[in-house]
Write an enzyme that holds these catalytic residues in place. Structure first.
Site, short mmCIF file in Angstrom:
data_model
loop_
_atom_site.label_atom_id
_atom_site.label_comp_id
_atom_site.label_asym_id
_atom_site.label_seq_id
_atom_site.Cartn_x
_atom_site.Cartn_y
_atom_site.Cartn_z
N LYS A 108 0.86 -1.18 0.00
CA LYS A 108 0.00 0.00 0.00
C LYS A 108 0.89 1.23 0.00
CE LYS A 108 -2.50 0.98 3.67
NZ LYS A 108 -3.57 1.03 4.67
N CYS A 134 -7.66 8.30 -2.87
CA CYS A 134 -8.38 7.39 -3.76
C CYS A 134 -9.64 8.02 -4.35
CB CYS A 134 -8.74 6.09 -3.03
SG CYS A 134 -10.09 6.24 -1.83
N CYS A 171 -9.39 11.13 4.77
CA CYS A 171 -9.50 9.69 4.52
C CYS A 171 -10.47 9.05 5.51
CB CYS A 171 -8.11 9.05 4.66
SG CYS A 171 -8.13 7.27 4.46
N HIS A 215 -10.29 3.45 0.70
CA HIS A 215 -9.30 2.89 -0.21
C HIS A 215 -9.17 1.37 -0.04
CE1 HIS A 215 -7.10 3.98 3.49
NE2 HIS A 215 -6.43 2.86 3.26
#
Length: 107
Positions: free
Chosen positions: A53, A73, A82, A86
């Site tokens: 990742k 993403c 976030c 993702h």
């Protein structure tokens, strides 16, 4: 939205089709059924693919929190922050995108 009317004209790809009742009078729009195919695609096609990742960290001294994660993403429900979306995106596409972490330095 402005559309020009012509035989078989589709208005802006919205599945709308012109129809004239009795061949005269104002144009009325009626909806056509359309099939739309949506596919998830990788956001990170070639950068650092050897990593499980991709997560980058930046130290910024003027932060109010010790750690802030920003979405990369474009799937987050709390964008620009976030929310972990993702993970689902990566499973669906085989991608390896992760958040950008802004860290406040320890004093």
């Amino acid at each position: 939205m402005a559309c020009m009317v012509g035989a078989g004209f589709s208005c802006g790809g919205l599945g709308l089709k012109p129809s004239r009742a009795g061949g005269a009078g104002p144009t009325q729009w009626r909806q056509r059924k359309a099939v739309v195919v949506v596919r998830a695609v990788a956001i990170n096609p070639e950068i650092r693919k050897s990593e499980e990742k991709v997560v980058d960290s930046v130290v910024v001294s003027e932060l109010s929190k010790p750690l802030t994660a920003y979405c990369r993403c474009w799937r987050s429900g709390t964008f620009p922050l976030c929310d972990g979306s993702h993970v689902k995106h990566n499973k669906a596409t085989g991608d390896n995108v992760g958040p950008l972490l802004l860290k406040k330095p320890k004093e």
